[in-house]
Each structure stands twice: as structure tokens, then as C-alpha cells.
Design a protein around this motif. Structure first.
Motif, PDB file in Angstrom:
ATOM      1  N   GLU A 185     -55.016  39.612 -31.776  1.00 39.72           N
ATOM      2  CA  GLU A 185     -55.366  38.180 -31.825  1.00 39.72           C
ATOM      3  C   GLU A 185     -55.575  37.725 -33.260  1.00 39.72           C
ATOM      4  N   ARG A 186     -56.207  38.571 -34.063  1.00 43.22           N
ATOM      5  CA  ARG A 186     -56.439  38.218 -35.458  1.00 43.22           C
ATOM      6  C   ARG A 186     -55.109  38.089 -36.212  1.00 43.22           C
ATOM      7  N   LYS A 187     -54.174  38.997 -35.937  1.00 42.54           N
ATOM      8  CA  LYS A 187     -52.861  38.929 -36.580  1.00 42.54           C
ATOM      9  C   LYS A 187     -52.093  37.676 -36.143  1.00 42.54           C
ATOM     10  N   LYS A 188     -52.193  37.337 -34.855  1.00 40.59           N
ATOM     11  CA  LYS A 188     -51.534  36.124 -34.364  1.00 40.59           C
ATOM     12  C   LYS A 188     -52.114  34.894 -35.037  1.00 40.59           C
ATOM     13  N   SER A 189     -53.440  34.855 -35.157  1.00 36.69           N
ATOM     14  CA  SER A 189     -54.107  33.732 -35.808  1.00 36.69           C
ATOM     15  C   SER A 189     -53.673  33.616 -37.262  1.00 36.69           C
ATOM     16  N   GLN A 190     -53.600  34.755 -37.924  1.00 36.16           N
ATOM     17  CA  GLN A 190     -53.201  34.771 -39.332  1.00 36.16           C
ATOM     18  C   GLN A 190     -51.742  34.305 -39.487  1.00 36.16           C
ATOM     19  N   ARG A 191     -50.864  34.769 -38.616  1.00 40.08           N
ATOM     20  CA  ARG A 191     -49.457  34.357 -38.695  1.00 40.08           C
ATOM     21  C   ARG A 191     -49.332  32.857 -38.428  1.00 40.08           C
ATOM     22  N   ARG A 192     -50.077  32.356 -37.462  1.00 35.96           N
ATOM     23  CA  ARG A 192     -50.035  30.918 -37.159  1.00 35.96           C
ATOM     24  C   ARG A 192     -50.474  30.109 -38.379  1.00 35.96           C
ATOM     25  N   LEU A 193     -51.541  30.557 -39.026  1.00 31.14           N
ATOM     26  CA  LEU A 193     -52.041  29.873 -40.213  1.00 31.14           C
ATOM     27  C   LEU A 193     -51.007  29.913 -41.343  1.00 31.14           C
ATOM     28  N   LEU A 194     -50.359  31.057 -41.533  1.00 30.14           N
ATOM     29  CA  LEU A 194     -49.328  31.179 -42.569  1.00 30.14           C
ATOM     30  C   LEU A 194     -48.151  30.237 -42.295  1.00 30.14           C
ATOM     31  N   LEU A 195     -47.728  30.155 -41.037  1.00 38.10           N
ATOM     32  CA  LEU A 195     -46.646  29.234 -40.674  1.00 38.10           C
ATOM     33  C   LEU A 195     -47.055  27.782 -40.938  1.00 38.10           C
ATOM     34  N   HIS A 196     -48.275  27.456 -40.563  1.00 37.33           N
ATOM     35  CA  HIS A 196     -48.776  26.092 -40.801  1.00 37.33           C
ATOM     36  C   HIS A 196     -48.795  25.779 -42.294  1.00 37.33           C
ATOM     37  N   GLU A 197     -49.366  26.684 -43.094  1.00 34.65           N
ATOM     38  CA  GLU A 197     -49.461  26.443 -44.537  1.00 34.65           C
ATOM     39  C   GLU A 197     -48.076  26.300 -45.174  1.00 34.65           C
ATOM     40  N   ALA A 198     -47.136  27.156 -44.764  1.00 33.80           N
ATOM     41  CA  ALA A 198     -45.772  27.070 -45.305  1.00 33.80           C
ATOM     42  C   ALA A 198     -45.129  25.737 -44.926  1.00 33.80           C
ATOM     43  N   ALA A 199     -45.254  25.345 -43.661  1.00 29.96           N
ATOM     44  CA  ALA A 199     -44.681  24.075 -43.207  1.00 29.96           C
ATOM     45  C   ALA A 199     -45.332  22.898 -43.924  1.00 29.96           C
ATOM     46  N   LEU A 200     -46.635  22.946 -44.051  1.00 31.65           N
ATOM     47  CA  LEU A 200     -47.367  21.874 -44.716  1.00 31.65           C
ATOM     48  C   LEU A 200     -46.912  21.721 -46.163  1.00 31.65           C
ATOM     49  N   CYS A 201     -46.858  22.824 -46.899  1.00 30.12           N
ATOM     50  CA  CYS A 201     -46.429  22.766 -48.305  1.00 30.12           C
ATOM     51  C   CYS A 201     -44.998  22.256 -48.433  1.00 30.12           C
ATOM     52  N   LEU A 202     -44.103  22.755 -47.584  1.00 30.22           N
ATOM     53  CA  LEU A 202     -42.705  22.326 -47.653  1.00 30.22           C
ATOM     54  C   LEU A 202     -42.554  20.841 -47.309  1.00 30.22           C
ATOM     55  N   VAL A 203     -43.254  20.380 -46.285  1.00 32.78           N
ATOM     56  CA  VAL A 203     -43.167  18.963 -45.901  1.00 32.78           C
ATOM     57  C   VAL A 203     -43.789  18.084 -46.983  1.00 32.78           C
ATOM     58  N   GLU A 204     -44.892  18.538 -47.585  1.00 31.65           N
ATOM     59  CA  GLU A 204     -45.492  17.764 -48.684  1.00 31.65           C
ATOM     60  C   GLU A 204     -44.499  17.630 -49.840  1.00 31.65           C
ATOM     61  N   GLN A 205     -43.741  18.688 -50.127  1.00 30.31           N
ATOM     62  CA  GLN A 205     -42.811  18.687 -51.255  1.00 30.31           C
ATOM     63  C   GLN A 205     -41.486  18.001 -50.923  1.00 30.31           C
ATOM     64  N   GLN A 206     -40.938  18.256 -49.724  1.00 28.11           N
ATOM     65  CA  GLN A 206     -39.570  17.843 -49.406  1.00 28.11           C
ATOM     66  C   GLN A 206     -39.466  16.790 -48.318  1.00 28.11           C
ATOM     67  N   GLY A 207     -40.569  16.473 -47.664  1.00 28.88           N
ATOM     68  CA  GLY A 207     -40.519  15.561 -46.534  1.00 28.88           C
ATOM     69  C   GLY A 207     -40.141  16.315 -45.260  1.00 28.88           C
ATOM     70  N   LEU A 208     -40.335  15.670 -44.131  1.00 31.08           N
ATOM     71  CA  LEU A 208     -40.046  16.314 -42.850  1.00 31.08           C
ATOM     72  C   LEU A 208     -38.547  16.548 -42.679  1.00 31.08           C
ATOM     73  N   LEU A 209     -37.743  15.538 -42.994  1.00 32.26           N
ATOM     74  CA  LEU A 209     -36.293  15.682 -42.820  1.00 32.26           C
ATOM     75  C   LEU A 209     -35.690  16.695 -43.793  1.00 32.26           C
ATOM     76  N   GLY A 210     -36.282  16.836 -44.969  1.00 30.52           N
ATOM     77  CA  GLY A 210     -35.771  17.765 -45.963  1.00 30.52           C
ATOM     78  C   GLY A 210     -36.194  19.203 -45.740  1.00 30.52           C
ATOM     79  N   THR A 211     -37.069  19.419 -44.764  1.00 29.56           N
ATOM     80  CA  THR A 211     -37.581  20.759 -44.476  1.00 29.56           C
ATOM     81  C   THR A 211     -36.912  21.295 -43.223  1.00 29.56           C
ATOM     82  N   THR A 212     -36.540  22.554 -43.266  1.00 32.32           N
ATOM     83  CA  THR A 212     -35.940  23.182 -42.083  1.00 32.32           C
ATOM     84  C   THR A 212     -36.852  24.278 -41.554  1.00 32.32           C
ATOM     85  N   ILE A 213     -36.679  24.581 -40.302  1.00 32.40           N
ATOM     86  CA  ILE A 213     -37.426  25.678 -39.696  1.00 32.40           C
ATOM     87  C   ILE A 213     -37.079  26.992 -40.387  1.00 32.40           C
ATOM     88  N   GLU A 214     -35.835  27.123 -40.779  1.00 41.14           N
ATOM     89  CA  GLU A 214     -35.412  28.340 -41.482  1.00 41.14           C
ATOM     90  C   GLU A 214     -36.178  28.516 -42.785  1.00 41.14           C
TER      91      GLU A 214
END
Length: 193
Positions: A8-37
Motif C-alpha cells: 500500500e505504501r508503494k502504491k501511494s508513493q507511485r500515485r504521488l510520483l505520477l501526480h507530481e510528474a503530471a502536475l509539473c508537465l501540465v504547469e510547463q506545457q499545458g494539458l494539450l501539450g502533455t502526453t500520458i507517455e
């Protein structure tokens, strides 16, 4: 530590890492400029793993939980006695405010309004969860609806003009409800001469 706790701790950590990566990318590139990849590459996971945590890149950027109310919070609300509004403020604060970086979330949505539909869908789902829990506690649908509307309006105001932080979120939310009620009473009072 049990393997379930570690997992559970690893899942929580991975979820947080995905959120932080998505947040940083969207802040920098916008939603349309960011891909799931791109998000997956930043965290070194596959797109399949991504979808185990978030349904869309917008949801990942916002970091909103799939279920607003945890089973523990629902049980505590159902078992609580006394006035509905303070218990509801605790439930809503625990579910929607605690742990949320309100300033960053507001800036993100302001800078990237294309995130608003995802946020609004999540808020609607949250309202449905709260409505279900409140209707189990009180018999009057009208009272349940009014209590929930008042509390959710206070959440919106709290996000616009936060009360001083130092208190638990439920206490701050209840204080905002009290301010709203007090201002309404002040409007209804006849002017003094």
C-alpha cells in the motif's frame, strides 16, 4: 511491517510520483501539450500502470482521489452524534481539504482552464457521495440538501479566502459556515437608528 502495508505504501508513493510528474508537465506545457507517455517516462512506468492510478492526464495533474470519502471517514460520520453541520464539516474537510495544496490547485486551474471539466466532474461525484451519507443520517431530504449546500458553499469560500491555518480543516470550515450564517443574519437585521 506486513507485505500488505508495504504494498500500500508503494502504491501511494507511485500515485504521488505520477501526480507530481503530471502536475509539473501540465504547469510547463499545458494539458494539450502533455502526453500520458511523457508522464509515464518521468516516473518510469508503463501507460498500463498509469491507468491503474488515474483515468486521465487531467485527473493525474489535479491529483484528485477516485473516491472522495474514505471508508474510515464514512464510518466516523455515520457513528457521530450531535449536530449535523459540525459533523458534516469534519467529513467534508477530511475528504476535500486536508492534504490538498489549495493555492497550487487554484493556480493550476486558473492557468489551465481546460482542467475545469475534470475538477467539476470530481466535485459532482463528491457531492453524490456526501448526499448519500447525509441522507442516511437525517430523515428530511430538504434539511440534508440545505446542510450539504451550505457546507459546500463554505468550502468554495474557504478556498477563495482561507482562514488562518493553525486549526484543523474541519474547525476552519465550521468557522466559515458560521461566518456565512452571521452575515446572512446581519443582512436580515433592521437598521438601527
Amino acid at each position: 511491517m506486513t507485505s500488505g502495508g508495504l504494498r500500500e505504501r508503494k502504491k501511494s508513493q507511485r500515485r504521488l510520483l505520477l501526480h507530481e510528474a503530471a502536475l509539473c508537465l501540465v504547469e510547463q506545457q499545458g494539458l494539450l501539450g502533455t502526453t500520458i507517455e511523457q508522464i509515464c517516462e518521468a516516473v518510469e512506468v508503463s501507460p498500463r500502470t498509469f491507468f491503474n492510478y488515474f483515468p486521465t492526464k487531467a485527473a493525474a495533474a489535479l491529483g484528485l482521489p477516485e473516491h472522495v470519502v474514505s471508508p474510515e471517514a464514512a464510518a466516523a460520520f455515520g457513528a457521530s452524534y450531535g449536530e449535523l453541520i459540525p459533523a458534516l464539516c469534519d467529513l467534508v474537510a477530511t475528504s476535500m481539504i486536508t492534504g490538498v495544496h489549495v493555492t497550487r490547485l487554484k493556480k493550476l486551474v486558473t492557468d489551465h482552464p481546460d482542467l475545469l471539466p475534470t475538477l467539476n466532474e470530481w466535485i459532482a461525484a463528491a457531492k453524490d457521495e456526501f448526499t448519500h451519507l447525509v441522507s442516511q443520517r437525517v430523515e428530511s431530504p430538504e434539511y440534508a440538501s440545505a446542510a450539504l449546500a451550505l457546507t459546500l458553499a463554505a468550502v468554495r469560500l474557504l478556498m477563495l479566502e482561507p482562514l488562518p491555518p493553525g486549526q484543523p480543516a474541519g474547525v476552519r470550515l465550521l468557522a466559515m459556515v458560521d461566518r456565512m450564517i452571521a452575515s446572512r443574519h446581519a443582512e436580515m437585521m433592521p437598521p438601527t437608528s
